[in-house]
Design a protein around this motif. Sequence first.
Motif, PDB file in Angstrom:
ATOM      1  N   GLN A 193       0.834  -1.208   0.000  1.00 49.12           N
ATOM      2  CA  GLN A 193       0.000   0.000   0.000  1.00 49.12           C
ATOM      3  C   GLN A 193       0.869   1.258   0.000  1.00 49.12           C
ATOM      4  O   GLN A 193       0.556   2.239  -0.674  1.00 49.12           O
ATOM      5  N   ARG A 194       1.952   1.230   0.745  1.00 50.81           N
ATOM      6  CA  ARG A 194       2.894   2.360   0.755  1.00 50.81           C
ATOM      7  C   ARG A 194       3.450   2.597  -0.653  1.00 50.81           C
ATOM      8  O   ARG A 194       3.597   3.737  -1.090  1.00 50.81           O
ATOM      9  N   ALA A 227      -2.959  10.816   7.898  1.00 50.76           N
ATOM     10  CA  ALA A 227      -3.698  10.529   6.661  1.00 50.76           C
ATOM     11  C   ALA A 227      -5.187  10.434   6.953  1.00 50.76           C
ATOM     12  O   ALA A 227      -6.021  10.946   6.198  1.00 50.76           O
ATOM     13  N   TYR A 228      -5.541   9.777   8.053  1.00 48.66           N
ATOM     14  CA  TYR A 228      -6.948   9.671   8.460  1.00 48.66           C
ATOM     15  C   TYR A 228      -7.525  11.055   8.756  1.00 48.66           C
ATOM     16  O   TYR A 228      -8.642  11.375   8.324  1.00 48.66           O
ATOM     17  N   ASN A 229      -6.776  11.895   9.459  1.00 50.58           N
ATOM     18  CA  ASN A 229      -7.254  13.245   9.785  1.00 50.58           C
ATOM     19  C   ASN A 229      -7.516  14.062   8.529  1.00 50.58           C
ATOM     20  O   ASN A 229      -8.507  14.797   8.449  1.00 50.58           O
ATOM     21  N   ARG A 230      -6.656  13.941   7.537  1.00 51.75           N
ATOM     22  CA  ARG A 230      -6.840  14.689   6.286  1.00 51.75           C
ATOM     23  C   ARG A 230      -8.006  14.119   5.480  1.00 51.75           C
ATOM     24  O   ARG A 230      -8.753  14.860   4.840  1.00 51.75           O
ATOM     25  N   LEU A 231      -8.165  12.802   5.513  1.00 50.27           N
ATOM     26  CA  LEU A 231      -9.272  12.170   4.797  1.00 50.27           C
ATOM     27  C   LEU A 231     -10.612  12.567   5.410  1.00 50.27           C
ATOM     28  O   LEU A 231     -11.562  12.907   4.694  1.00 50.27           O
ATOM     29  N   LYS A 232     -10.695  12.559   6.742  1.00 53.92           N
ATOM     30  CA  LYS A 232     -11.953  12.880   7.421  1.00 53.92           C
ATOM     31  C   LYS A 232     -12.308  14.361   7.306  1.00 53.92           C
ATOM     32  O   LYS A 232     -13.459  14.744   7.533  1.00 53.92           O
ATOM     33  N   LYS A 233     -11.362  15.182   6.949  1.00 54.19           N
ATOM     34  CA  LYS A 233     -11.639  16.616   6.803  1.00 54.19           C
ATOM     35  C   LYS A 233     -12.664  16.885   5.705  1.00 54.19           C
ATOM     36  O   LYS A 233     -13.428  17.837   5.777  1.00 54.19           O
ATOM     37  N   THR A 234     -12.697  16.018   4.699  1.00 54.25           N
ATOM     38  CA  THR A 234     -13.606  16.225   3.572  1.00 54.25           C
ATOM     39  C   THR A 234     -14.642  15.125   3.392  1.00 54.25           C
ATOM     40  O   THR A 234     -15.608  15.312   2.660  1.00 54.25           O
ATOM     41  N   ASN A 235     -14.436  13.974   4.014  1.00 59.49           N
ATOM     42  CA  ASN A 235     -15.318  12.826   3.772  1.00 59.49           C
ATOM     43  C   ASN A 235     -15.752  12.217   5.102  1.00 59.49           C
ATOM     44  O   ASN A 235     -14.929  11.699   5.851  1.00 59.49           O
ATOM     45  N   ASN A 236     -17.052  12.253   5.379  1.00 57.05           N
ATOM     46  CA  ASN A 236     -17.576  11.678   6.615  1.00 57.05           C
ATOM     47  C   ASN A 236     -17.510  10.164   6.626  1.00 57.05           C
ATOM     48  O   ASN A 236     -17.391   9.551   7.690  1.00 57.05           O
ATOM     49  N   PHE A 237     -17.581   9.537   5.442  1.00 60.58           N
ATOM     50  CA  PHE A 237     -17.740   8.077   5.390  1.00 60.58           C
ATOM     51  C   PHE A 237     -16.808   7.415   4.382  1.00 60.58           C
ATOM     52  O   PHE A 237     -17.260   6.774   3.414  1.00 60.58           O
ATOM     53  N   PRO A 238     -15.494   7.510   4.580  1.00 62.09           N
ATOM     54  CA  PRO A 238     -14.586   6.809   3.669  1.00 62.09           C
ATOM     55  C   PRO A 238     -14.734   5.298   3.719  1.00 62.09           C
ATOM     56  O   PRO A 238     -14.353   4.610   2.769  1.00 62.09           O
ATOM     57  N   GLU A 239     -15.313   4.763   4.804  1.00 60.73           N
ATOM     58  CA  GLU A 239     -15.550   3.318   4.863  1.00 60.73           C
ATOM     59  C   GLU A 239     -16.603   2.895   3.850  1.00 60.73           C
ATOM     60  O   GLU A 239     -16.644   1.730   3.440  1.00 60.73           O
ATOM     61  N   PHE A 240     -17.472   3.818   3.429  1.00 61.95           N
ATOM     62  CA  PHE A 240     -18.469   3.521   2.398  1.00 61.95           C
ATOM     63  C   PHE A 240     -17.897   3.781   1.003  1.00 61.95           C
ATOM     64  O   PHE A 240     -17.953   2.919   0.129  1.00 61.95           O
ATOM     65  N   THR A 241     -17.357   4.989   0.794  1.00 65.05           N
ATOM     66  CA  THR A 241     -16.858   5.342  -0.538  1.00 65.05           C
ATOM     67  C   THR A 241     -15.655   4.486  -0.931  1.00 65.05           C
ATOM     68  O   THR A 241     -15.450   4.204  -2.111  1.00 65.05           O
ATOM     69  N   GLY A 242     -14.859   4.055   0.053  1.00 65.67           N
ATOM     70  CA  GLY A 242     -13.719   3.199  -0.241  1.00 65.67           C
ATOM     71  C   GLY A 242     -14.127   1.829  -0.736  1.00 65.67           C
ATOM     72  O   GLY A 242     -13.288   1.051  -1.203  1.00 65.67           O
ATOM     73  N   ILE A 264      -6.659   3.511   4.510  1.00 65.31           N
ATOM     74  CA  ILE A 264      -6.557   4.514   5.576  1.00 65.31           C
ATOM     75  C   ILE A 264      -7.648   4.310   6.624  1.00 65.31           C
ATOM     76  O   ILE A 264      -7.381   4.269   7.827  1.00 65.31           O
ATOM     77  N   ILE A 265      -8.897   4.177   6.176  1.00 67.09           N
ATOM     78  CA  ILE A 265     -10.000   4.130   7.134  1.00 67.09           C
ATOM     79  C   ILE A 265      -9.985   2.824   7.927  1.00 67.09           C
ATOM     80  O   ILE A 265     -10.247   2.817   9.137  1.00 67.09           O
ATOM     81  N   GLU A 266      -9.625   1.716   7.281  1.00 67.35           N
ATOM     82  CA  GLU A 266      -9.601   0.456   8.027  1.00 67.35           C
ATOM     83  C   GLU A 266      -8.439   0.430   9.021  1.00 67.35           C
ATOM     84  O   GLU A 266      -8.564  -0.119  10.121  1.00 67.35           O
ATOM     85  N   TYR A 267      -7.323   1.035   8.661  1.00 73.99           N
ATOM     86  CA  TYR A 267      -6.205   1.167   9.603  1.00 73.99           C
ATOM     87  C   TYR A 267      -6.635   2.034  10.787  1.00 73.99           C
ATOM     88  O   TYR A 267      -6.298   1.745  11.948  1.00 73.99           O
ATOM     89  N   ALA A 268      -7.409   3.101  10.498  1.00 74.38           N
ATOM     90  CA  ALA A 268      -7.870   4.006  11.558  1.00 74.38           C
ATOM     91  C   ALA A 268      -8.775   3.280  12.547  1.00 74.38           C
ATOM     92  O   ALA A 268      -8.658   3.472  13.772  1.00 74.38           O
TER      93      ALA A 268
END
Length: 494
Positions: free
Chosen positions: A39-40, A88-103, A132-136
């Motif tokens: 993933q990296r 990475a999670y903090n930056r992702l959540k800044k714009t997307n409430n549900f990355p577990e769905f969109t991912g 990112i979201i599953e790691y979070a």
Amino acid sequence: MGKPTGFLEYKRLNAEALSVKERVKNYDEFHLPLSREKQREQGARCMACGVPFCQSGLLIGGMASGCPLNNLIPEWNDLIYTGNYEQAYNRLKKTNNFPEFTGRVCPALCECACTCGVHDDPVTVKQNEYGIIEYAYEHGYAKAKIPEVRTGKKVAVIGSGPSGLAAADQLNQRGHSVTVFERSDRVGGLLMYGIPNMKLEKHIIERKVEIMRQEGVVFEVNSDVGGNVDAAKLSEDFDIVILACGASQPRDIQAEGRDAKGIYFAVDFLTSTTKSLLDSDLAEGSFISAKDKNVVIIGGGDTGNDCVGTAVRHGAKSVIQLEMMPKLPDARAENNPWPQWARVCKTDYGQEEAAEVYGGDPRVYQTTVKEFKKDKNGNLKELVLVKLEAKKDEKSGRVQMTEVEGSEYTTEADLVLIAAGFLGSQSYVTKAFGVETDNRSNVKTEAGRYATNIPKVFACGDMHRGQSLVVWAIKEGRECAREVDEALVGYSNL
């Protein structure tokens, strides 16, 4: 930019999928996530280009280019590469409430606009978001964040699909007291019953809903506003009402014999399977079954594909998927350049499974139903199909698909699923609140706004914009929440 030469050193690597033979045995998600190291490397492929179209969310040529949520994609790709998953999670959540769905379910508009994809394969943005979201969740970053201050303002959200959940999440974090009303027996709307379990396992939705409950959002299920819940009373009890009920009127197919037994709307077929799966692991048998039946699905979109995959798992005898339009090209046409959404032929999971199980691609292009034929008991037994061709209407100048004279033919059919799209909001809800609708039955507002003609009533999501994607629904919910916040307290920092 973590590794300036990453896009030169590493090739795109997709998450491995279980074989068709294995995955059709159940209704579980079937992709195997990449290792952290792989993933990296995928994060390192991001070019951090000067103009990141991946996060633009622009409409180009009438189609979306890049993420409508304006996700900060180059930032969190770099953070994945450097191993900083918390940031990475903090930056992702800044714009997307549900990355577990969109991912899991987003068609990845971002990847079609990826600069790396001009001459090579695009970055695995969707997989990186999932990672990112599953790691979070695994490391405790995604736990409940309870608001410290409450404003005393009360908001009712009608509908618990992605737009309603996004609006509720935003407004609750702002400190308002939010109650979500869902007419079904489970929270999630389209996410719960409109998307099959193999694309989005339902414990993923329940995981997030439980966090929202801990944060203070109240969920009322089996609450049909305009039905067993009085709309006028709701307007009295709450400072603001948000309508987020989705575009839930399925488009019908009008042809002779439409009243035959064995014809269902796709959403009813998918809902019955998911509900039975969750209630009893299909043991009680109340779902619409495709087992040992000749199944014909009318509609070539995502919902039609979901019906294909579900019918395969039921054990259908055969599956055909009808598509009115011609087959799209396998590669971008000259009039569809990057960074436009690529209008190319995509073989999705259901079609891939049907091809292997039944020996060929289930899709039949430029074809529609001319007649449903019944037996003496009124049960569907055959379809009369007709080929279509594109012709320009002399009056309007528009190209329309018209029947090819003499091209009719008959095929066996025991079960027909209509997946022809949705028309808009249901009238009993809009009439209950007195909101105006447009000629497509969507709730009418000023352009770029969410307030309806009725004071204190707002609308968002598919009910407002028409049938669309989960990512657009989340965006509408977020934008609506900001407008509601301003109406409640005079300003917003959302």
